[in-house]
Design a protein around this motif. Sequence first.
Motif, PDB file in Angstrom:
ATOM      1  N   VAL A  11      73.222  54.629  40.686  1.00 24.94           N
ATOM      2  CA  VAL A  11      72.493  54.476  39.073  1.00 24.94           C
ATOM      3  C   VAL A  11      73.540  54.627  38.152  1.00 24.94           C
ATOM      4  O   VAL A  11      74.612  55.428  38.151  1.00 24.94           O
ATOM      5  N   ALA A  18      70.091  61.924  35.259  1.00 21.75           N
ATOM      6  CA  ALA A  18      69.209  61.612  36.262  1.00 21.75           C
ATOM      7  C   ALA A  18      68.616  62.968  36.724  1.00 21.75           C
ATOM      8  O   ALA A  18      67.331  62.808  36.996  1.00 21.75           O
ATOM      9  N   SER A 113      78.128  57.269  36.590  1.00 21.72           N
ATOM     10  CA  SER A 113      77.472  56.802  37.401  1.00 21.72           C
ATOM     11  C   SER A 113      77.305  57.771  38.516  1.00 21.72           C
ATOM     12  O   SER A 113      77.656  58.790  38.333  1.00 21.72           O
ATOM     13  N   THR A 116      71.266  58.532  43.682  1.00 18.90           N
ATOM     14  CA  THR A 116      70.066  59.231  43.939  1.00 18.90           C
ATOM     15  C   THR A 116      69.775  58.975  45.293  1.00 18.90           C
ATOM     16  O   THR A 116      69.873  57.884  45.737  1.00 18.90           O
ATOM     17  N   GLU A 150      64.112  53.223  42.665  1.00 22.51           N
ATOM     18  CA  GLU A 150      64.395  52.242  41.758  1.00 22.51           C
ATOM     19  C   GLU A 150      63.643  51.986  40.516  1.00 22.51           C
ATOM     20  O   GLU A 150      64.198  51.926  39.410  1.00 22.51           O
ATOM     21  N   SER A 153      65.525  54.597  38.420  1.00 20.64           N
ATOM     22  CA  SER A 153      66.712  53.910  37.976  1.00 20.64           C
ATOM     23  C   SER A 153      66.475  53.040  36.654  1.00 20.64           C
ATOM     24  O   SER A 153      67.093  53.165  35.916  1.00 20.64           O
TER      25      SER A 153
END
Length: 166
Positions: A11, A18, A113, A116, A150, A153
């Motif tokens: 991600v 995150a 970045s 995950t 997903e 993200s």
Amino acid sequence: MLGRVLEEIEVNVLASQAWELYRTLQLAKFIGEELPNVIEKIDVIQGDGGVGTILNIIFPPGTPGFSSYKEKFTKVDDKKRVKETEVVEGGYLDFGFSLFRVRLEIIEKGEESCITGSTIEYEVKEDAAAATNANASSMVSIQPLVMIMEAASNYLMNLKNNKNKM
């Protein structure tokens, strides 16, 4: 019988951003709103998102296997960015599993970045596996967690993009 499955997704957001989503009850709220085809509803039975929090996970009608289970947060490590939950009632336990644990992990990759990761660890009682003549590992799928990662993200990227537009 022991088993383990895992999946990782890169991600393009800070690991701390995150983790902000993954570590809290915000993730449960997000899943309930964004992925009703995967999980119909998540009720907080007790807790505030820390260790000891118990959630009731309810699946959409027609989902193969079971309709719900309760999971407990057993680890929330802000330093390592790791959260673990274990099924404590219903679901996999009703099918002879003695352990069903999900680990969510955020790994810093670079300045902008992260990775995950989701891991499922499980153990099936030998007598249950033999009695049902079923392959327990066929009941375990990482796919719902991949769908959650997903969607998370995409959500995080939209937040980042909207912040950059301001």
